[in-house]
Design an enzyme around this catalytic site. Sequence first.
Site, short mmCIF file in Angstrom:
data_model
loop_
_atom_site.label_atom_id
_atom_site.label_comp_id
_atom_site.label_asym_id
_atom_site.label_seq_id
_atom_site.Cartn_x
_atom_site.Cartn_y
_atom_site.Cartn_z
N ASN A 142 0.85 -1.19 0.00
CA ASN A 142 0.00 0.00 0.00
C ASN A 142 0.89 1.24 0.00
O ASN A 142 1.92 1.29 0.68
CB ASN A 142 -0.89 0.02 1.24
CG ASN A 142 -1.79 1.24 1.27
OD1 ASN A 142 -2.77 1.31 0.54
ND2 ASN A 142 -1.44 2.21 2.10
N GLU A 205 -0.76 1.24 -5.15
CA GLU A 205 -0.92 2.58 -5.74
C GLU A 205 0.24 2.96 -6.65
O GLU A 205 0.06 3.78 -7.57
CB GLU A 205 -1.12 3.62 -4.64
CG GLU A 205 -2.47 3.55 -3.95
CD GLU A 205 -2.59 2.48 -2.88
OE1 GLU A 205 -3.66 2.38 -2.25
OE2 GLU A 205 -1.60 1.72 -2.67
N ASP A 253 -6.09 21.56 8.13
CA ASP A 253 -6.37 20.62 7.06
C ASP A 253 -7.05 21.31 5.89
O ASP A 253 -7.10 22.53 5.80
CB ASP A 253 -7.19 19.45 7.60
CG ASP A 253 -6.80 18.13 6.94
OD1 ASP A 253 -6.74 18.10 5.70
OD2 ASP A 253 -6.55 17.15 7.66
#
Length: 426
Positions: A142, A205, A253
Site C-alpha cells: 500500500n 498505488e 487541514d
Amino acid sequence: MNVSAIIDLLRSKNLIYEVNRMLSCRYEASREIAKADKERKTILFRVDCSPDLINISNIISSREVLKEFLGVKEDVDLYRKISDAMNNPMKISSEENFSDHYVSIERDLTKLPALHFYERDGGRYTTSSIIIAKDPYEEKYNASIHRVLVLDKDKCVARIVPRHLYRIVTENRRRSRETPIAICYTPNPLIELGASLQPEYGVFELEVANRLMNGSLRICRTPTHNLPVPCECSHVIEARVSLEDHEEGPFTDILMTYDIIRKEPLIKIDAIYMNKLNYPFHIILPGGQEHKILMSIGKEADIFFAVSKVVRRVRKVRLTSGSGNWLHIVISVEKNHDGDPKNAIMAAFTAHPSAKMVIVVDEDIDPDDPEQVDWAIATRFQASRGLVVIPHARLSSLDPSSRDGLGDKIGIDATAPLAEKKKFER
C-alpha cells in the site's frame, strides 16, 4: 515524463516562480507558497531549516496543469484515465538497484524541510509523505499520503486515517509487531496522484501511478526493509510504526480549520537516504490547490461515472473550492425525467460518502461559476419538491460541525421542470 521534463514544461509555460532569498521554515515559506498558489504557479525555494535543499510546491497548480501532465484535454478523458489506472494497474516490470539512485545521509529528521505552516499547528510538518507498507500476510503493498509531524531527530508521528495503512498497522499491532515502512518524498506529480487515489485494498498505488505514467515508473527496494520505492524520490526514509502512540496535531487541514489533537502511531526512524540527482523536496500547502486537486480528483471521477449511470448525460462535476473540494458537489446534467436529479443526488452520495451537500443543475448552468449555481437555486428550486434531507448520516471527519462523525446530508434539485423549461430560460 520525468522530474526534469516536468519542471522544463512548467518553465516553458511561465508557471514557475523562484524565490532567491532564504525563507524561514516558520510561516514565511508557507506564505510564499500561498502567494504562488493564488497565481496558480509552481514555486521553487529554500528554507533555513534545510538550507542546502531546493524545495518545490504547487506542482499541480491547476486542473489544466494536471491534464497537461496526463496528456488529456477534456474532463471526461481525465476521469477515464484515472478510473482506468485504478481498475487496471500496471505491474512494474523491473527493479533497479537502490544504491544506484540513493545515498545514506545523517539520520536527522530536523534537517529536512518540514515547515510550520500555520500559527496553531502542532509543530513542523512534512505534507507530501508517501508511506509504503506491506500486508502482514501476503505480497501486497500500500502507498498513501500522510501528514507527518517531526518530533526529534529520529522520531515522528503520522495521521493515519482508518483505511488501508491503518488496517496493516492494526493487524501488526494485534500480533505485537511493529510495521516496517518507507516514507518517500517525490516531486513527480503522477506518483503523488497515484498515492492519493483510493483503489480497493490489495491494489498497489505505485502500479496505479505506473499506468498513469504509461509504464515508465522505475522502482528499487530499500536496503533494510526491502520495500519497493520509486527511483524518482528526493528522499526515502526507512522506519517502523511502533507499538506506542503519541499526540499529533493541531493541524490545518483542507477545510482551513484546525484538526484536533489525536493519539497517533509513533514512528521510529532507521535510516534516511537522498537521491544522487538532487531532486527538489516536494511540499504540499495544506488547503492549497495542489492539496485539493490531489484529494478530490479521484472522487470527482467516481461521482461522474456513478451519476452517468442514472441520468442521460453528465455535463460537469465539481467538488467546490469553498468546501475544500471535498464536502459539496455541484453536478450539471441533461435529464430525461423530473425524477432524475434525485437519483443523481443519491448516486453522488454513494460514490462519495464524505459529501455533505449535492446540488444538481441543468446543462445550461456551469458548476464552475458560483453565481450561475446561485441563480439556478434562486429561480428553479422549491424546497417542497426539490429538497432531499438525510438525517444522522456519516459525515467526513474533517467537518467540524459533525458530532461523533454523524450529521445531516442535503440534496438540492435546482433543475427546471421539463414541461415548463421555456419559462426557466436564463
